[in-house]
Design a protein around this motif. Structure first.
Motif, PDB file in Angstrom:
ATOM      1  N   UNK A  34       0.954  -1.262  -0.255  1.00  0.00           N
ATOM      2  CA  UNK A  34      -0.171   0.521   0.142  1.00  0.00           C
ATOM      3  C   UNK A  34       0.588   1.078  -0.138  1.00  0.00           C
ATOM      4  N   UNK A  35       2.454   1.185   0.573  1.00  0.00           N
ATOM      5  CA  UNK A  35       2.595   1.872   0.771  1.00  0.00           C
ATOM      6  C   UNK A  35       3.379   2.651  -0.593  1.00  0.00           C
ATOM      7  N   UNK A  36       3.994   1.779  -1.130  1.00  0.00           N
ATOM      8  CA  UNK A  36       4.493   1.839  -3.047  1.00  0.00           C
ATOM      9  C   UNK A  36       3.594   2.327  -3.557  1.00  0.00           C
ATOM     10  N   UNK A  37       2.183   1.397  -3.446  1.00  0.00           N
ATOM     11  CA  UNK A  37       1.183   1.864  -4.429  1.00  0.00           C
ATOM     12  C   UNK A  37       1.360   3.951  -4.442  1.00  0.00           C
ATOM     13  N   UNK A  38       0.994   4.057  -3.032  1.00  0.00           N
ATOM     14  CA  UNK A  38       0.293   6.153  -2.901  1.00  0.00           C
ATOM     15  C   UNK A  38       1.644   6.300  -3.055  1.00  0.00           C
ATOM     16  N   UNK A  39       3.158   6.115  -3.210  1.00  0.00           N
ATOM     17  CA  UNK A  39       3.921   6.528  -2.947  1.00  0.00           C
ATOM     18  C   UNK A  39       4.187   7.638  -3.781  1.00  0.00           C
TER      19      UNK A  39
END
Length: 54
Positions: free
Chosen positions: A39-44
């Motif tokens: 999720x962090x990679x998706x919104x970064x």
């Protein structure tokens, strides 16, 4: 090691090893523990690290 021996290995055990590695690495992304990182990679890409002020 001859070409025929290497070819036989690649056709049998090499293919099995590559398939298992693919399944392991693909399945790893669906583990519940990997959810936060995914999720962090998706919104970064949407976060501004250096905002430009006028």
């Amino acid at each position: 090691m001859s070409y025929d021996t290497l070819r036989h290995f690649a056709d049998s055990w090499g293919l099995l090893a590559m398939t298992l590695t693919f399944l392991l690495l693909t399945g790893w992304t669906f583990l519940p523990a990997a959810r936060r990182g995914s999720e962090r990679a998706a919104i970064s890409i949407f976060e501004d690290e250096d905002p430009i002020d006028g």
